[in-house]
Write an enzyme that holds these catalytic residues in place. Structure first.
Site, short mmCIF file in Angstrom:
data_model
loop_
_atom_site.label_atom_id
_atom_site.label_comp_id
_atom_site.label_asym_id
_atom_site.label_seq_id
_atom_site.Cartn_x
_atom_site.Cartn_y
_atom_site.Cartn_z
CG ASP A 168 40.44 37.46 44.32
OD1 ASP A 168 40.80 37.18 43.17
OD2 ASP A 168 39.35 38.00 44.57
CD GLU A 398 32.50 32.52 43.86
OE1 GLU A 398 31.72 32.60 44.84
OE2 GLU A 398 33.33 33.40 43.57
C1 DGY Z 1 36.29 40.08 44.19
O1 DGY Z 1 35.81 41.19 44.40
O2 DGY Z 1 36.09 39.09 44.91
C2 DGY Z 1 37.01 39.84 42.96
O3 DGY Z 1 37.63 38.60 42.91
C3 DGY Z 1 37.89 40.95 42.55
O4 DGY Z 1 37.85 40.84 41.18
#
Ligand code: DGY
Length: 430
Positions: A168, A398
């Site tokens: 992201d 994570e």
């Molecule tokens: C989040 O909301 O962090 C995700 O990566 C979007 O899919």
């Protein structure tokens, strides 16, 4: 079986919401596309039926045009933003669960081959019909990718939203994202920072731009042709293209087993096109593969993990072979655990912030796979061993701080558990 393998299986059981697995409780309370594909491979190491079911639940959200959305909202939850009301996609996939309006890396085809191969070694001839159904869903999604995300025929597929990449807030998107407005009509009610420290997550301005993009595409009524013209963010992504190319090769393998001759031909054409596209993205001076910003027309040179992901799909030449090995070693030098998602010598590097430096087990899994495919088994074994150690030391987090090895982000993370199971499975079967 070790206690840690038991613990990895227990995490998948804990995150099971009825045939599909959430990435982690609360922070990600729905079914995510590439998470589920990785998770299904984790399941395949001990429960073939559950592995198939994970993919079957994912295609419940497939759109009429073939797109596999990045989130399937099987049941409501108020612990995540943006939920289904922000996406407003109902009309695009009749009589199916609500979904987001964008996609994610097509690991699905890779997962299907992985599962099917294990099923065959277990003598499970009964999985044929399930494999065929999932194969056709994957094929429809690959057709969607080629038609809708490479309409100008570069041999590279584009992302229209950083969330599609799965990385992201990668520095790779900084310049392209800076052109996107921060103005939104939707009130931004972030939930992620209630579960995880804001210091590990994307900034507020990133979220404003993420939501602005959702609004632009929602106004296009999620019509892919209109979105392509309206997109203020459009990047031909080498990581996405490499995953699609590799998944295409895996679908060809399945099609050969199922004796689907027309599909083999169609997929072979797609495969050739994508490999040609990828080969053109290598840069000698950077010792990696670079994405292309389709709005500025410029290479994206920021050093991120995406440099190395094409190894899963292509055979490097002799020069590239040495260059990639040296470059990965340089990135890992002085790190407790590599491969960092942003090069540590880059001014963008932040060891704890999401995709700006931390190590992700599933990315290492792909890099290990690509190194093995390219006969760099020694380096692959080091990265594999470090990944397993990081998980055994810090838990199924994570992601991990490459400098300290500390576990970060969400806890009891499904894809980290899956990575552990698959990497261990490979080691045990060597
Ligand atoms: C989040 O909301 O962090 C995700 O990566 C979007 O899919």
């Amino acid at each position: 079986m070790s206690d840690i393998t038991d613990a990895a299986r227990a995490i998948l059981a804990f995150n099971d919401r009825g045939g599909y697995t959430v990435p982690t409780d609360a922070l990600y309370p729905f079914q995510w596309n590439w998470d589920s594909a990785f998770v299904s491979m984790g399941f395949a190491t001990f429960n073939i039926d559950r592995a198939y079911q994970e993919l079957e639940r994912l295609i419940e959200g497939q759109w009429d045009d073939g797109m596999l959305p990045h989130i399937v909202f099987h049941v409501p939850s108020d612990t995540y933003f943006p939920g289904p009301d922000v996406w407003n996609t109902h009309h695009r996939h009749h009589k199916k669960p609500t979904t987001s309006g964008i996609t994610q890396p097509p690991v699905f085809g890779m997962a299907l081959r992985y599962i099917y191969e294990i099923a065959l070694t277990e003598g499970r001839e009964d999985v044929l019909a399930r494999t065929r159904l999932l194969f056709h869903a994957a094929l429809r999604s690959h057709r969607w990718w080629m038609k809708v995300r490479d309409p100008e025929k570069r041999g590279l597929v584009a992302i229209l939203h950083p969330w599609e990449s799965g990385s992201d807030n990668s520095p790779a998107w900084d310049e392209a994202l800076a052109r996107v407005s921060t103005i939104t009509k939707t009130e931004i009610c972030r939930q992620d920072t209630k579960h995880v420290s804001a210091a590990m997550r994307p900034h507020h301005a990133d979220y404003q731009r993420f939501i602005h993009l959702v609004e632009v595409y929602r106004e296009c009524k999620w019509d892919p042709v209109k979105q392509w013209s309206a997109a203020p963010f459009k990047v031909a992504d080498v990581q996405m293209t490499a995953i699609l190319a590799r998944a295409t090769a895996d679908l060809i393998w399945i099609a050969s087993h199922l004796n689907l001759l027309d599909e083999i031909n169609e997929l072979s054409t797609i495969h050739r096109i994508l490999l040609d596209g990828l080969r053109g993205r290598w840069r000698n001076n950077l010792r990696g593969f670079v994405s292309l910003d389709l709005i500025s027309g410029k290479d994206i040179q920021k050093p991120t993990q995406a440099y190395f992901i094409p190894l899963i799909a292509i055979e490097l030449d002799t020069y590239q072979h040495e260059a990639v090995q040296d470059e990965i070693e340089r990135w890992c030098n002085g790190m407790i655990v590599g491969v960092p998602s942003t090069a540590p010598f880059s001014s963008d590097f932040e060891s704890k912030r999401y995709w700006r430096g931390p190590v992700w087990a599933v990315i290492n899994w792909l890099i290990v796979d690509g190194l093995c495919k390219n006969h760099l088994a020694e380096l692959a074994a080091i990265i594999e061993g470090n990944t397993i150690n990081a998980i055994e030391r810090a838990g199924f987090r994570e992601y991990f701080d490459p400098i300290t090895g500390e576990g970060l982000g969400g806890n009891s993370f499904s894809w980290t558990a899956a990575a552990y199971l698959v990497l261990r499975h490979r080691l045990n079967n060597q």
